[in-house]
Design an enzyme around this catalytic site. Structure first.
Site, PDB file in Angstrom:
ATOM      1  CB  SER A 286      -0.891   0.007   1.236  1.00  0.00           C
ATOM      2  OG  SER A 286      -0.096   0.302   2.367  1.00  0.00           O
ATOM      3  CE  LYS A 287      -1.548   6.935  -2.764  1.00  0.00           C
ATOM      4  NZ  LYS A 287      -3.005   6.839  -2.768  1.00  0.00           N
ATOM      5  NE  ARG A 288       0.338   0.801   5.955  1.00  0.00           N
ATOM      6  CZ  ARG A 288       0.910  -0.365   6.206  1.00  0.00           C
ATOM      7  NH1 ARG A 288       1.989  -0.423   6.935  1.00  0.00           N
ATOM      8  NH2 ARG A 288       0.394  -1.478   5.728  1.00  0.00           N
ATOM      9  N   GLY A 290       5.430   3.056  -0.139  1.00  0.00           N
ATOM     10  CA  GLY A 290       6.011   3.833  -1.239  1.00  0.00           C
ATOM     11  C   GLY A 290       5.040   3.852  -2.401  1.00  0.00           C
TER      12      GLY A 290
END
Ligand code: GLU
Length: 525
Positions: A286-288, A290
């Site tokens: 996920s965005k966490r 990168g």
């Protein structure tokens, strides 16, 4: 492999246009595409845009752009002709050349359309009503408040949230009255809650689901739009999809789909649930972790060939040690039976390495044109700034490209790796000029010597190999240790402790600038 429809392989990528396409979605598309190409089948793009609240304008174009970037040509369904032009720069690297046929329009190509689900509402309505008529679905008039109430009661009793069958108790006359009165309603699946539904997944093998846990799923919403479940099953059937290839996270939906096929009396496609991509901490990527939008990787300077190769390895394995695969090799090797059950981990270091390998494999000409095209396409937005090299003549730029190529992992490395060539004044600590074993004064002497050697080189001989020979001959004749002379000179002309080849650098800088930089170094000592 068991499939229906005379073994014609037809697979679909069926994204919901809810934003920039995620790495995971595109990896699944790539598996479907490879499978289609391996079996000489058809790769279909269907847009699942029935969840109108979540649809984001421009997403379809971005999805097409991502597919196009990776060279995943769509055979049937939604296509865009304009975007395919961008792939022309890959002509020398990819076996397929793309043609510009139409300008910037989303086209639907094929005999099973429309391929936007939002254009198929009448079809879904017809099939939902067919299920009601067959007794496998029913009208439900429950209000949001009543459903909320049911949810709360179940929560209090620690029961899984499920519709409680309230509207199943209505008799035909009541239902007719409500419908005639224009009462808002949905259509729900009427699930026989006994027994089990069994999936024989191509990748996961046998998976059993207890019917008692399956919700009476809404098929058609009160606004006339279908839910994903109805739309996907109806379309996969009508479009004669042979293999439903999708991410593992859809597995909980699959028993509902299997039941729908049974209720309709349709042959089922094969199902292949591909493993989910995880981040290094083993949670879903996920965005966490990168960048997750596939096109962000283009901006970050990855080559489509490398990304293609890397994505193929996220959940698939050739069962050999080979890691670098051309697109044709992947088409040949890929099959669903080599897809792993275990969830792969997205390893950026591995991707960087692989990208570096692809960069090294290119000819300097290829790399140069990719850098120039990419700089142009991105309008400098991703830092691929060529500075004064943008206007450099081909040959001059090629030398710079060659110099950077060995050390580049990503296209965007080009600018920082070659920055020292462009700078007017180098900023470095004089200490790094001095090689091990030399004093400051001795180092200064070596730099003076270099100036003497250089002064004897004619302008016409200012060329990498001639420079190398002159310096090496000098060392040999005068019994000078190469490192002691070349180290300080290399630092003087680059300002870097670790740098590319000295003679290639001096060749690019030219005589005047090389001399200037060596003089500057002497003054620093
Ligand atoms: N529309 C779903 C998605 O966005 C498709 C799932 C499937 O392939 O059935 O992933």
């Amino acid at each position: 492999m068991a499939s229906k429809h005379n073994n014609k392989i037809r697979v679909r990528f069926a994204p919901s246009p809810t934003g920039a396409p995620h790495v995971g979605n595109i990896r699944t598309a790539l598996f479907a595409w490879l499978f289609a190409r391996h079996h000489k089948g058809t790769f279909i793009l269907r847009i699942e845009d029935t969840d109108t609240d979540r649809v984001v304008a421009g997403s379809v174009e971005t999805i097409l752009e991502a597919l196009d970037w990776l060279g995943l040509e769509v055979d049937e369904g939604v296509k865009s002709f304009e975007l395919q032009v961008s792939s022309q720069r890959l002509v020398s690297l990819w076996p397929t050349s793309f043609k510009k046929e139409k300008n910037g329009v989303l086209q639907e190509v094929g005999e099973y359309g429309p391929y936007f689900q939002s254009k198929r509402l009448d079809i879904y309505k017809k099939y939902a009503e067919e299920l009601v008529a067959k007794g496998h679905a029913y009208y439900c008039f429950c209000s949001e408040e009543r459903l909320e109430q049911i949810r709360k009661e179940q929560e209090a009793k620690k029961l899984p949230p499920k519709y409680n069958g309230h509207c199943l108790t209505l008799d035909a006359a009541e239902v007719k009255k409500l419908l005639d009165g224009g009462e808002a309603h949905v259509i729900r699946m009427k699930i026989g809650h006994e027994g089990e539904t069994v999936l024989n997944d191509v990748i996961k093998g046998e998976v059993r689901f207890k019917n008692s846990l399956i919700d009476d799923q809404v098929l058609l919403k009160s606004d006339g739009f279908p839910t994903y479940h109805l739309a996907a099953v109806v379309d996969d059937h009508l479009m004669e999809i042979s293999h439903v290839i999708r991410a593992d996270e859809w597995l909980p939906s699959t028993p509902k789909h299997l039941l729908l096929y049974d209720y309709f009396g349709w042959a089922k496609p094969a199902f292949a649930h591909v493993p989910i991509i995880l981040g290094p901490d083993k949670t879903k990527l996920s965005k966490r972790h990168g960048a997750v939008s596939i096109l962000d990787y283009r901006e970050a300077g990855y080559l489509p060939e490398a990304m293609f190769n890397y994505l193929a390895f996220l959940g698939w394995n050739p069962k050999t040690d080979q890691e670098l695969f051309s697109r044709d090799e992947l088409i040949k090797e890929f099959d669903l039976d080599k897809v792993n059950k275990a969830n792969p981990i997205f390893d950026i270091k591995k991707l960087n390495w692989m990208n570096g390998q692809y960069i090294k494999k290119m000819t300097a000409n290829e790399l140069q044109s990719v850098i120039l095209n990419e700089a142009k396409r991105s309008e400098g937005s991703h830092g691929l700034i060529l500075g004064s090299f943008a206007n450099a003549q081909d040959d001059a730029l090629k030398k710079v490209v060659k110099l950077a190529q060995e050390r580049m992992e990503k296209l965007v490395d080009f600018a920082p790796l070659t920055d020292f060539l462009r700078q007017d004044k180098l900023d470095y600590d004089a200490k790094i000029l001095i090689p091990k074993g030399l004093s400051q004064t001795q180092c200064k002497t070596q730099l003076q010597t270099a100036l003497d050697v250089i002064s004897k080189i004619e302008a016409g001989d200012w060329q990498e190999e001639k420079l190398r020979k002159t310096f090496l001959d000098y060392c040999e004749k005068n019994n000078v240790k190469r490192g002691e002379l070349l180290w300080p000179v290399r630092v003087a002309v680059t300002g870097l402790a670790n740098s590319p080849d000295l003679f290639a650098v001096m060749d690019i800088l030219g005589k005047k600038k090389s001399i200037e930089r060596i003089r500057e170094a002497i003054s620093k000592l």
